[in-house]
Design an enzyme around this catalytic site. Structure first.
Site, mmCIF file in Angstrom:
data_model
loop_
_atom_site.group_PDB
_atom_site.id
_atom_site.type_symbol
_atom_site.label_atom_id
_atom_site.label_comp_id
_atom_site.label_asym_id
_atom_site.label_seq_id
_atom_site.Cartn_x
_atom_site.Cartn_y
_atom_site.Cartn_z
ATOM 1 N N ASP A 15 61.932 49.798 -45.951
ATOM 2 C CA ASP A 15 61.163 49.292 -47.105
ATOM 3 C C ASP A 15 59.730 49.798 -47.005
ATOM 4 O OD1 ASP A 15 63.133 47.338 -48.364
ATOM 5 O OD2 ASP A 15 63.145 46.705 -46.277
ATOM 6 N N ASP A 17 61.469 58.126 -48.804
ATOM 7 C CA ASP A 17 61.249 58.815 -50.074
ATOM 8 C C ASP A 17 59.882 58.443 -50.664
ATOM 9 O OD1 ASP A 17 61.660 56.222 -50.880
ATOM 10 O OD2 ASP A 17 63.594 56.598 -51.813
ATOM 11 N N THR A 68 72.251 60.460 -50.070
ATOM 12 C CA THR A 68 72.840 59.323 -50.783
ATOM 13 C C THR A 68 72.687 59.547 -52.286
ATOM 14 O OG1 THR A 68 70.766 58.111 -50.852
ATOM 15 C CG2 THR A 68 72.176 57.737 -48.935
ATOM 16 N N LYS A 69 73.411 58.734 -53.061
ATOM 17 C CA LYS A 69 73.337 58.914 -54.519
ATOM 18 C C LYS A 69 71.923 58.624 -55.028
ATOM 19 C CE LYS A 69 75.197 54.388 -55.618
ATOM 20 N NZ LYS A 69 76.314 53.622 -55.352
ATOM 21 N N GLU A 96 71.065 52.147 -35.348
ATOM 22 C CA GLU A 96 70.513 52.294 -36.703
ATOM 23 C C GLU A 96 69.921 50.968 -37.150
ATOM 24 O OE1 GLU A 96 72.937 53.864 -39.892
ATOM 25 O OE2 GLU A 96 71.310 53.523 -41.329
HETATM 26 C C1 LIG Z 1 65.200 50.002 -48.370
HETATM 27 S S1 LIG Z 1 66.580 49.455 -47.465
HETATM 28 C C2 LIG Z 1 67.325 50.972 -46.921
HETATM 29 C C3 LIG Z 1 68.751 50.803 -46.560
HETATM 30 C C4 LIG Z 1 69.496 52.041 -46.035
HETATM 31 N N1 LIG Z 1 68.980 52.482 -44.752
HETATM 32 C C5 LIG Z 1 69.500 53.178 -47.029
HETATM 33 O O1 LIG Z 1 69.084 54.263 -46.675
HETATM 34 O O2 LIG Z 1 69.918 52.957 -48.180
HETATM 35 C C6 LIG Z 1 65.891 48.804 -45.958
HETATM 36 C C7 LIG Z 1 66.855 47.884 -45.235
HETATM 37 O O3 LIG Z 1 66.280 47.506 -44.001
HETATM 38 C C8 LIG Z 1 66.643 46.161 -43.738
HETATM 39 N N2 LIG Z 1 65.659 45.630 -42.787
HETATM 40 C C9 LIG Z 1 64.323 45.577 -42.951
HETATM 41 N N3 LIG Z 1 63.731 45.049 -41.882
HETATM 42 C C10 LIG Z 1 64.736 44.777 -40.993
HETATM 43 C C11 LIG Z 1 64.755 44.206 -39.695
HETATM 44 N N4 LIG Z 1 63.634 43.825 -39.087
HETATM 45 N N5 LIG Z 1 65.938 44.054 -39.090
HETATM 46 C C12 LIG Z 1 67.094 44.441 -39.704
HETATM 47 N N6 LIG Z 1 67.136 44.981 -40.931
HETATM 48 C C13 LIG Z 1 65.971 45.144 -41.565
HETATM 49 C C14 LIG Z 1 66.624 45.497 -45.098
HETATM 50 O O4 LIG Z 1 67.431 44.341 -45.139
HETATM 51 C C15 LIG Z 1 67.165 46.610 -45.997
HETATM 52 O O5 LIG Z 1 68.555 46.513 -46.167
#
Ligand SMILES: C[S@@+](CC[C@H](N)C(=O)[O-])C[C@H]1O[C@@H](n2cnc3c(N)ncnc32)[C@H](O)[C@@H]1O
Length: 244
Positions: free
Chosen positions: A152, A188, A223-224, A77
């Site tokens: 993101d 989303d 998720t919430k 993941e």
């Molecule tokens: C918008 S958040 C979504 C988090 C989670 N998957 C969720 O559904 O709530 C995206 C996450 O991806 C992580 N992320 C982005 N690019 C990454 C990378 N190259 N390696 C590891 N983590 C990464 C960010 O730190 C962030 O926590």
């Protein structure tokens, strides 16, 4: 973390351009934020990380050794955020093994805390850039699945190059997937969903499991944030492709 569905926020570009260590990454998909740690996260980082954390090092990992078993499916993941979905899925599917990669320290602390509280045995964490982890630690054709939930979206057009899902990154993922293994992305943000679908469709080593978007696989929890978004009338798109 998953973005607020009503008000998409862009990472602070000053913060990005001023961080020397982050400049040379092939995909600048994340911004390292300070983020406050709760006492529980801090404790988990100190006490649970030495047991369930896998230190980053540019050497191939033997996943069977990491998890102490060979026959189980190995799922990666990427960007697990606070790890709620990760812990849920690992507890739902104890016969499979899950390797979570995340850079954000409070998120890593949060998932470690859940591992401890729920006594999860089939979950390991690497705190590092997933692109480097894939390039240096994951053997070719070693993964049964990859989860990327709510990456993101980098809403602004000039930031699209920071999106994790890009043709080159998808090729890298394909090299790590076994034949028949799956890649599951959920988002989303409709425009990112269309982008992901286009990038995956263009990769000849992948085939779609659906005509376009897939039904939500049963293992992925709501998720919430997602529930809140659905109540506000926002959509969520699941995209599931198989490695041919
Ligand atoms: C918008 S958040 C979504 C988090 C989670 N998957 C969720 O559904 O709530 C995206 C996450 O991806 C992580 N992320 C982005 N690019 C990454 C990378 N190259 N390696 C590891 N983590 C990464 C960010 O730190 C962030 O926590």
């Amino acid at each position: 973390m998953q973005k607020d569905l009503t008000e998409p926020k862009q990472p602070d570009i000053e913060e990005l351009t001023n961080n020397e260590a982050l400049k040379n990454r092939p995909i600048r998909s994340f911004v390292l934020r300070q983020g406050r740690l709760t006492t529980g996260q801090q404790r988990a980082l100190e006490q649970v990380m030495p047991i369930f954390g896998v230190p980053y090092q540019p050497e191939l990992l033997d996943l069977a050794t990491v998890f102490g078993r060979t026959e189980s499916k190995k799922i990666l993941e990427i960007g697990f955020g606070m790890g709620e979905s990760t812990a849920y899925i690992a507890s739902l599917l104890p016969e499979q093994d899950f390797l979570g990669v995340e850079v954000h320290t409070p998120g890593v602390g949060s998932l470690l805390k859940q591992i401890d509280e729920q006594q999860l045995k089939n979950l390991r964490i690497i705190q590092h850039d997933a692109v480097e982890v894939l390039n240096h630690m994951i053997a070719d054709a070693s993964l049964d699945g990859v989860h990327i939930f709510f990456p993101d979206p980098w809403h602004k057009k000039r930031h699209h190059k920071r999106r994790l899902i890009q043709a080159g990154f998808v090729k890298l993922l394909c090299s790590k997937l076994k034949a028949g293994a799956y890649l599951h992305v959920a988002t989303d943000w409709q425009e990112y969903a269309e982008w992901v679908l286009d990038v995956l469709k263009a990769e000849p080593q992948l085939e779609n499991t659906a005509a376009d978007y897939a039904p939500k696989p049963a293992y992925r929890p709501l998720t919430k944030f997602e529930n809140r978004g659905i109540k506000l009338g926002h959509g969520v798109w699941d995209i599931v492709f198989l490695r041919v």
